[in-house]
Design an enzyme around this catalytic site. Sequence first.
Site, PDB file in Angstrom:
ATOM      1  N   GLU A 333      10.777   6.979  -3.575  1.00  0.00           N
ATOM      2  CA  GLU A 333       9.870   8.125  -3.769  1.00  0.00           C
ATOM      3  C   GLU A 333       9.991   9.207  -2.688  1.00  0.00           C
ATOM      4  OE1 GLU A 333       6.140   5.969  -5.937  1.00  0.00           O
ATOM      5  OE2 GLU A 333       6.298   5.689  -3.792  1.00  0.00           O
TER       6      GLU A 333
HETATM    7  C1  NGO Z   1       5.441   1.990  -5.554  1.00  0.00           C
HETATM    8  C2  NGO Z   1       5.532   2.776  -4.278  1.00  0.00           C
HETATM    9  C3  NGO Z   1       4.599   2.240  -3.198  1.00  0.00           C
HETATM   10  C4  NGO Z   1       3.222   1.976  -3.751  1.00  0.00           C
HETATM   11  C5  NGO Z   1       3.323   1.029  -4.928  1.00  0.00           C
HETATM   12  C6  NGO Z   1       1.971   0.759  -5.531  1.00  0.00           C
HETATM   13  C7  NGO Z   1       7.363   1.480  -4.509  1.00  0.00           C
HETATM   14  C8  NGO Z   1       8.656   0.855  -4.264  1.00  0.00           C
HETATM   15  N1  NGO Z   1       6.918   2.571  -3.928  1.00  0.00           N
HETATM   16  O1  NGO Z   1       6.438   0.958  -5.326  1.00  0.00           O
HETATM   17  O2  NGO Z   1       4.539   3.152  -2.137  1.00  0.00           O
HETATM   18  O3  NGO Z   1       2.413   1.399  -2.767  1.00  0.00           O
HETATM   19  O4  NGO Z   1       4.184   1.514  -5.923  1.00  0.00           O
HETATM   20  O5  NGO Z   1       2.023  -0.093  -6.629  1.00  0.00           O
END
Ligand code: NGO
Length: 518
Positions: A333
């Site tokens: 992300e």
């Molecule tokens: C995503 C995000 C995290 C969040 C999570 C919550 C990934 C790999 N990046 O998973 O920052 O905490 O969802 O479910």
Amino acid sequence: MGISSVNRFCCALLACAATSCLGGKEEASPLPLIPKPLEASTGKASFRLTPKATIQLSDTSAAMKQLGQYLSQLLAPATGLTLPAGPITTDSAGRILLSVNETDTSLGGEGYILDINDYQVHILAQKPAGIFYGIQTLRQLLPAAIEASSVATHTDWIVPEVQIRDKPEYAFRGSMLDVARHFFGVAEVKRYIDLIAAYKMNILHLHLSDDQGWRIEIKSRPKLTEVGGSTQVGGGKGGFYTQDEYAEIVRHAADRFVTIIPEIDMPGHTNAAIVSYPWLNCRDTVHTLYTGIEVGFSTFCAKNDSTYAFIQDVVRELATLTPGPWIHIGGDESHVTLPADYIDFVNRVQPIVKQYGKKVIGWDEIANADLHPNTTVQFWADVPNTQLAVKKGAQVIMSPSKKAYLDMQYDSTTRLGLNWAGYIEVDDAYNWDPATLTEGVTRKDILGIEAPLWTETIQTMDDIEYMVFPRLPGIAEIGWADTKGRDWAEYKLRLAKHGSRFKAMGVDYYPSARVDWK
Ligand code: NGO
């Protein structure tokens, strides 16, 4: 008993479990073991643990002595017995014999044989790790009260006659704990390690940094913890591990055959580091500590050499604290990093990790970079990324958010957790096969599985336990057991019997209505 007769036995057991075939005799039920062993047969006899019992070791290497002590300490609180652990003696009746045989490679480095009759308990393995897993199986064959933290009254410590040959399907069986969104102290992490190891998981991935907090002391960059470690989601005081504390966690894990994988998430998810050292961002303006739960707004500056000098320092210190082979570089992300910068960044960080003797793991987005031969990609959300990783020859860790994310709510009434990937009831978490879940990702591409617990909404150990149990044992079984032998209708009967174990362990589990808890 040969394998075929064992298989027949297992099938008969399955059929009985499904139909409760009484046939004038006692109702058969599966051995209440999670994960399910590869081969098991039972007899009519039983073994009784008495105050005279001893733990005998085939050799007195440090690893075996430590296993002897571990077993003695495991049995002590509930039984009130302090079984001595030492070399083999002629006084063999009623003993628990732990023996390693380096020359028998048939069950691999983590496999074991557990042979229990009315005379003795014998755990045999090629390596100490196998003995550890044999001990976990023995533990589950004892009455649930064995898990009590103080002496249990009126309990006969009896285990059934069994012969078990067992080994794992996947080499990598893990869970992740996010200590960045909410901080959890050393004692809590140790308890978490104990809980996952009881289900034969061998990896704990610690998510040590994120926008809301930096949790590991880096001596050459002290502001990371002074500033970046000072808060958490919701504005609490946060916290961090000193390097000594972290080493204590690593040692505790190693004694339970758990490898710790430290994650420093970058180039996104880096607000806490950027507030500590603002030049880490291309815009050297004022940044403030963040206590919300949005994602995707922060980034390291991928163009500046100073960013990589910083990463050198962090990775160098982290590598000295990490006996395991991996460092996780995050990579998820990074919504405000330009795509070309992101690729440059991952390409420049991989050799730094390699320079300190470690291998890279990253979330599935890193598949877009030029992957080093030893880089492993962790599937969480994006199928094309994961397929691309496989095309590039990478091994994959399966953490599908729709199945394995332990922070997802069970249903709309769950008081904790998120639901962006859906609701995950206990059967949903169990009913999937890593090797067939994703087109183009097959058994040979998969290193193993990991169940992450993100902690935006998780503040206490009780919260952790409520989200992790009862789903984690099922995911542990996916990682350990042979897929062909897995079936929810049969599994839920075994899981039902773990309710009393969870209670005895003080685990605050979610009593899903889909299981008829015993
Ligand atoms: C995503 C995000 C995290 C969040 C999570 C919550 C990934 C790999 N990046 O998973 O920052 O905490 O969802 O479910």
